[in-house]
Design an enzyme around this catalytic site. Structure first.
Site, PDB file in Angstrom:
ATOM      1  N   ASP A 134       0.863  -1.184   0.000  1.00  0.00           N
ATOM      2  CA  ASP A 134       0.000   0.000   0.000  1.00  0.00           C
ATOM      3  C   ASP A 134       0.897   1.231   0.000  1.00  0.00           C
ATOM      4  OD1 ASP A 134      -0.141   0.943   3.201  1.00  0.00           O
ATOM      5  OD2 ASP A 134       0.075  -1.220   2.926  1.00  0.00           O
ATOM      6  N   ASP A 185      -9.409   3.566   6.097  1.00  0.00           N
ATOM      7  CA  ASP A 185      -8.235   3.540   6.979  1.00  0.00           C
ATOM      8  C   ASP A 185      -8.599   4.316   8.241  1.00  0.00           C
ATOM      9  OD1 ASP A 185      -5.845   3.870   8.303  1.00  0.00           O
ATOM     10  OD2 ASP A 185      -4.684   4.394   6.526  1.00  0.00           O
ATOM     11  N   GLU A 197      -7.447   4.812  11.865  1.00  0.00           N
ATOM     12  CA  GLU A 197      -6.383   4.568  12.837  1.00  0.00           C
ATOM     13  C   GLU A 197      -6.005   5.809  13.626  1.00  0.00           C
ATOM     14  OE1 GLU A 197      -2.354   4.214  11.107  1.00  0.00           O
ATOM     15  OE2 GLU A 197      -3.364   4.097   9.155  1.00  0.00           O
TER      16      GLU A 197
END
Length: 339
Positions: free
Chosen positions: A10, A92, A94
């Site tokens: 990624d 994503d 986080e």
């Protein structure tokens, strides 16, 4: 299609415009490329990274915390900037959680549902401790089975050492190292997509898109189902795109690729809900476990205001959901009713 034990990396702007070297080191061309963050940032290296690799998906770095309305805005920003067709779009999550795990979960689920409604397979990315502290991931798996992409590095020596595997249910991909770049392994085969075969070919000219059937004819002044998706063709045979269509006293919306919308759709700054037939819904809509109200005049969703329905008054929150406990400074005339 990716299979068990396939590898991918990624990448984001951190990896720069030229990723050919790290792809060669990894021995794959598969990537998941960052598109966006919050509602303003776009990866400046996106086009170059896509051109140099084989994207199996794209990701968005979330900043919405536990705010469902902000999650919707971020999801739409992400969707609006997808550069090419892929199967997977990744949340994503986080950083910047709220202190309420259920609020965080609700926001993640709303983001992922918008991804699914747009025709993609949603994936949740994070690392195990953060997820356990801030999100009920079992709720995510209940709605989107096998949708986790979890980071867990162990010794972080660049190798996939399963002694340090972050054991959780529903993990599809494992990010096993960030040394010297993010390395990932596929744990579950992609399911075979069952896409109906099209009986013809799409054509484009200066006036737009049209569809040539295998027998040489083309649809016009009608709906046509192509590859499992409904499209509408005008009197000259061109596919309608990015516009409303009134047909038999019902309103429909065609996306920028011409596909008829079902479910939620954001048009301009207003949300609308289309039923399974594609027709715009007015009045009350129950979606998941929440109630929403769409105006009878235009069909747009009501938010942050009272509405009168029947003999009762109801307050709709800023995200459009019916309030459990309406709050107001001045009670409107009539009865306040809460479903």
């Amino acid at each position: 299609m990716v299979k068990k034990n396939d590898l991918f990396i990624d990448v984001s702007s951190h990896n720069g415009y030229d990723i050919t070297g790290i792809l060669e080191q990894m021995g794959t061309t598969n990537t998941i490329v960052k598109i966006s963050e919050s509602t303003t940032y776009l990866n400046p290296c996106l086009s170059a990274q896509v051109e140099q690799s084989t994207p199996i998906g794209f990701y968005h770095f979330a900043r919405f915390g536990g705010d469902v309305a902000e999650a919707e805005r971020e999801a739409q920003f992400f969707l609006d900037n997808v550069p090419t067709q892929v199967k997977y779009l990744v949340l994503d999550y986080e950083d910047d959680p709220s202190g309420n795990a259920q609020a965080n979960t609700n926001a993640c689920l709303r983001f992922m549902q918008m991804i699914a409604d747009a025709g993609y397979t949603p994936i949740y990315y994070s690392y195990k401790p953060f997820t356990l502290d801030n999100v009920d991931y079992q709720q995510i798996l209940a709605q989107f089975p096998n949708s986790l992409w979890i980071a867990g590095y162990g010794l972080n020596d660049g190798n996939a050492d399963f002694e340090y595997f972050p054991s959780m249910d529903g993990i599809r991909w494992w990010q096993y190292s960030s040394n010297p770049f993010d390395k990932n392994i596929v744990l579950l085969d992609d399911e075979e997509d069952e896409k109906p075969k099209t009986a013809g070919t799409w054509k484009q000219d200066s006036k737009g898109w049209w569809f040539r059937r295998n027998n040489g004819s083309f649809p016009y002044n009608k709906w046509e189902k192509i590859g499992g998706v409904w499209y509408y063709f005008d009197s000259k045979g061109y596919c309608l795109t990015s516009e409303w269509l009134k047909d038999n006293e019902k309103w429909y919306y065609l996306k920028d690729n011409g596909a008829m919308v079902t479910g939620w759709v954001l048009v301009g700054s207003e949300w609308y809900y289309m039923d399974d037939s594609g027709a715009m819904v007015t009045g009350w809509v129950k979606y998941k476990n929440n109630w929403y109200y769409m105006t009878n005049e235009r069909g747009n969703m009501v938010s942050n205001e009272f509405i009168k329905s029947g003999k009762g008054w109801y307050f709709m929150n800023t995200n459009g959901e019916l309030a459990d406990n309406p709050s107001f400074t001045k009670e409107p005339d009539g009865l306040i009713t809460v479903a």
